[in-house]
Design a protein around this motif. Sequence first.
Motif, PDB file in Angstrom:
ATOM      1  N   VAL A   1       0.826  -1.208   0.000  1.00 12.05           N
ATOM      2  CA  VAL A   1       0.000   0.000   0.000  1.00 12.05           C
ATOM      3  C   VAL A   1       0.863   1.263   0.000  1.00 12.05           C
ATOM      4  CG1 VAL A   1      -0.247   0.099   2.518  1.00 12.05           C
ATOM      5  CG2 VAL A   1      -2.015   1.084   1.055  1.00 12.05           C
ATOM      6  N   ASP A   2       2.033   1.229   0.628  1.00 11.96           N
ATOM      7  CA  ASP A   2       2.893   2.418   0.635  1.00 11.96           C
ATOM      8  C   ASP A   2       3.292   2.813  -0.782  1.00 11.96           C
ATOM      9  OD1 ASP A   2       2.756   2.587   3.350  1.00 11.96           O
ATOM     10  OD2 ASP A   2       4.689   1.647   3.747  1.00 11.96           O
ATOM     11  N   ALA A   3       3.538   1.814  -1.630  1.00  8.79           N
ATOM     12  CA  ALA A   3       3.901   2.104  -3.025  1.00  8.79           C
ATOM     13  C   ALA A   3       2.734   2.738  -3.764  1.00  8.79           C
ATOM     14  CB  ALA A   3       4.343   0.825  -3.727  1.00  8.79           C
ATOM     15  N   ILE A   4       1.519   2.299  -3.486  1.00  3.09           N
ATOM     16  CA  ILE A   4       0.349   2.861  -4.152  1.00  3.09           C
ATOM     17  C   ILE A   4       0.059   4.273  -3.641  1.00  3.09           C
ATOM     18  CG2 ILE A   4      -2.110   2.555  -4.607  1.00  3.09           C
ATOM     19  CD1 ILE A   4      -0.222   0.591  -6.044  1.00  3.09           C
ATOM     20  N   ARG A   5       0.324   4.536  -2.389  1.00  2.26           N
ATOM     21  CA  ARG A   5       0.171   5.901  -1.882  1.00  2.26           C
ATOM     22  C   ARG A   5       1.130   6.847  -2.609  1.00  2.26           C
ATOM     23  NH1 ARG A   5      -0.022   3.584   4.094  1.00  2.26           N
ATOM     24  NH2 ARG A   5      -2.292   3.360   4.369  1.00  2.26           N
ATOM     25  N   GLU A   6       2.329   6.363  -2.907  1.00  4.10           N
ATOM     26  CA  GLU A   6       3.281   7.168  -3.683  1.00  4.10           C
ATOM     27  C   GLU A   6       2.757   7.407  -5.097  1.00  4.10           C
ATOM     28  OE1 GLU A   6       7.208   5.590  -3.614  1.00  4.10           O
ATOM     29  OE2 GLU A   6       7.283   5.445  -1.429  1.00  4.10           O
ATOM     30  N   VAL A   7       2.064   6.417  -5.663  1.00  5.87           N
ATOM     31  CA  VAL A   7       1.450   6.577  -6.988  1.00  5.87           C
ATOM     32  C   VAL A   7       0.423   7.701  -6.968  1.00  5.87           C
ATOM     33  CG1 VAL A   7      -0.122   5.487  -8.644  1.00  5.87           C
ATOM     34  CG2 VAL A   7       1.853   4.224  -7.785  1.00  5.87           C
ATOM     35  N   VAL A   8      -0.438   7.693  -5.960  1.00  3.65           N
ATOM     36  CA  VAL A   8      -1.477   8.724  -5.853  1.00  3.65           C
ATOM     37  C   VAL A   8      -0.836  10.103  -5.755  1.00  3.65           C
ATOM     38  CG1 VAL A   8      -3.360   9.602  -4.429  1.00  3.65           C
ATOM     39  CG2 VAL A   8      -3.137   7.135  -4.812  1.00  3.65           C
ATOM     40  N   SER A   9       0.203  10.233  -4.939  1.00  2.00           N
ATOM     41  CA  SER A   9       0.898  11.513  -4.796  1.00  2.00           C
ATOM     42  C   SER A   9       1.559  11.932  -6.099  1.00  2.00           C
ATOM     43  CB  SER A   9       1.944  11.392  -3.686  1.00  2.00           C
ATOM     44  OG  SER A   9       2.686  12.583  -3.551  1.00  2.00           O
ATOM     45  N   PHE A  10       2.193  10.968  -6.783  1.00  2.00           N
ATOM     46  CA  PHE A  10       2.861  11.236  -8.064  1.00  2.00           C
ATOM     47  C   PHE A  10       1.859  11.733  -9.102  1.00  2.00           C
ATOM     48  CE2 PHE A  10       3.898   9.510 -12.297  1.00  2.00           C
ATOM     49  CZ  PHE A  10       5.129  10.083 -12.531  1.00  2.00           C
ATOM     50  N   SER A  11       0.694  11.112  -9.162  1.00  2.00           N
ATOM     51  CA  SER A  11      -0.305  11.477 -10.174  1.00  2.00           C
ATOM     52  C   SER A  11      -0.879  12.867  -9.950  1.00  2.00           C
ATOM     53  CB  SER A  11      -1.430  10.438 -10.194  1.00  2.00           C
ATOM     54  OG  SER A  11      -2.172  10.483  -8.998  1.00  2.00           O
ATOM     55  N   GLN A  12      -0.785  13.364  -8.728  1.00  2.00           N
ATOM     56  CA  GLN A  12      -1.341  14.685  -8.420  1.00  2.00           C
ATOM     57  C   GLN A  12      -0.338  15.817  -8.630  1.00  2.00           C
ATOM     58  OE1 GLN A  12      -2.580  13.948  -4.393  1.00  2.00           O
ATOM     59  NE2 GLN A  12      -4.584  13.112  -5.002  1.00  2.00           N
ATOM     60  N   SER A  13       0.911  15.480  -8.904  1.00  2.00           N
ATOM     61  CA  SER A  13       1.927  16.507  -9.156  1.00  2.00           C
ATOM     62  C   SER A  13       1.903  16.923 -10.622  1.00  2.00           C
ATOM     63  CB  SER A  13       3.318  15.988  -8.773  1.00  2.00           C
ATOM     64  OG  SER A  13       3.663  14.857  -9.556  1.00  2.00           O
ATOM     65  N   THR A  14       2.518  18.036 -10.934  1.00  2.00           N
ATOM     66  CA  THR A  14       2.490  18.566 -12.297  1.00  2.00           C
ATOM     67  C   THR A  14       3.458  17.822 -13.200  1.00  2.00           C
ATOM     68  OG1 THR A  14       4.168  20.211 -11.698  1.00  2.00           O
ATOM     69  CG2 THR A  14       1.855  20.874 -11.511  1.00  2.00           C
ATOM     70  N   VAL A  15       3.178  17.887 -14.490  1.00  2.00           N
ATOM     71  CA  VAL A  15       4.045  17.258 -15.486  1.00  2.00           C
ATOM     72  C   VAL A  15       5.365  18.014 -15.564  1.00  2.00           C
ATOM     73  CG1 VAL A  15       4.282  16.703 -17.940  1.00  2.00           C
ATOM     74  CG2 VAL A  15       2.072  16.427 -16.800  1.00  2.00           C
ATOM     75  N   SER A  16       6.472  17.288 -15.599  1.00  2.00           N
ATOM     76  CA  SER A  16       7.797  17.926 -15.605  1.00  2.00           C
ATOM     77  C   SER A  16       8.266  18.297 -17.000  1.00  2.00           C
ATOM     78  CB  SER A  16       8.832  16.995 -14.960  1.00  2.00           C
ATOM     79  OG  SER A  16       8.542  16.799 -13.594  1.00  2.00           O
ATOM     80  N   ARG A  17       8.022  17.432 -17.975  1.00  2.00           N
ATOM     81  CA  ARG A  17       8.547  17.666 -19.321  1.00  2.00           C
ATOM     82  C   ARG A  17       7.455  18.077 -20.315  1.00  2.00           C
ATOM     83  NH1 ARG A  17      13.805  16.258 -20.143  1.00  2.00           N
ATOM     84  NH2 ARG A  17      13.439  16.135 -22.411  1.00  2.00           N
ATOM     85  N   GLY A  18       6.245  18.296 -19.843  1.00  2.00           N
ATOM     86  CA  GLY A  18       5.193  18.838 -20.689  1.00  2.00           C
ATOM     87  C   GLY A  18       4.517  17.843 -21.603  1.00  2.00           C
ATOM     88  N   ARG A  19       4.834  16.560 -21.475  1.00  2.00           N
ATOM     89  CA  ARG A  19       4.248  15.552 -22.356  1.00  2.00           C
ATOM     90  C   ARG A  19       3.061  14.849 -21.682  1.00  2.00           C
ATOM     91  NH1 ARG A  19       5.041  15.213 -27.787  1.00  2.00           N
ATOM     92  NH2 ARG A  19       4.960  13.092 -28.592  1.00  2.00           N
TER      93      ARG A  19
END
Length: 352
Positions: A129-147
């Motif tokens: 579950v800790d890995a999936i919590r990181e997924v949720v956080s990652f998906s809510q951050s902005t795109v870095s390279r604009g793609r």
Amino acid sequence: MSTLALWPWQQAVLPDALRALTSPAALLHGATGQGQLNLAFQLAKAWLCEGHPEPGGMFDDSPAEPELRPACGQCPACHLVDTGYHPDLMVVVPDNVVPRVGWPHLEEALDKADKGEGRKRKLSPEIKVDAIREVVSFSQSTVSRGRAKVVLIHPADRMNTVSANTLLKTLEEPPGQVRFILSCGPLDDVMPTVRSRCQAWQMPSAPAQAVAPWLAEHVEGLSAADASALLAAAGGSPEGALELMAMGWSAALWKSLPGDLKAGRVGAWGQWPLPLLLSTLQKLAHDMAREAVGAPALYFPQAALPQGAGLPQVTAWGQELRKAMRHAEHPFNAALKAESLLFQARRALAKA
């Protein structure tokens, strides 16, 4: 070459998958060990590739036809993906899959966790579950390279109930320019709540006539005949065949196994991990049941099978093996359990 490069027979499959998988949440599935992770990785790479124009209609309601092509392999984004350091790609796999991926930062994360606990941990087969919590956080951050941002989860069926439930809301409505690619073996192994939120696409199985020559070409000292036997032993799974080879498997060993079991001789396979030993015995029981009703064997050479075993006897043995498989990963005394399994096998084969 990347450890997650496409296998030759997958080259024609990738364009089909790119055309078919248009949902922000995709689920790639197929028979076990067919290279799902390789194909899913190449899908993610194509979505992030900066070497061709961004396809229209991928993240909006534009009627434009997406121009989806395999990754160019030359642009900065492709190089970042290959090294595992693309800021907009997150790959989530169980600990025991990390060595196969071959990315330094995933291995560094395992080492860091080991140091934090002060010991070498057993590599977990589950996505926690800790890995999936990181997924949720990652998906809510902005795109870095604009793609885009891409999350790859493999195998999707290794998420337990808590992990899967943590992902459901994000999977149902991926925020912004986020795409999910989940990959797995049989579709039924994935929780229904996860399946219902994804666009499922079945990857075709590898043709044996293409895999066996490829194995013979890439594994030193392996003949074409032995490659075919190896592939049959793995149930047609290229990944399974490679894993058996890595453990020192040979065609001669596989052919001798039924006779050795009947005679009570314990070969090198007696030291195999319990899940692999159980799987092997199940394959033998399956082939003997087929032989008992006049059907051809699937895993072992027909001539290697003990003859004359009755169907009720073999069926009962198969049922015992299925019960044992439910506890194959449990930390009981492996040596005693293996001895018990081999005793069952000799008893089942006694009349053959």
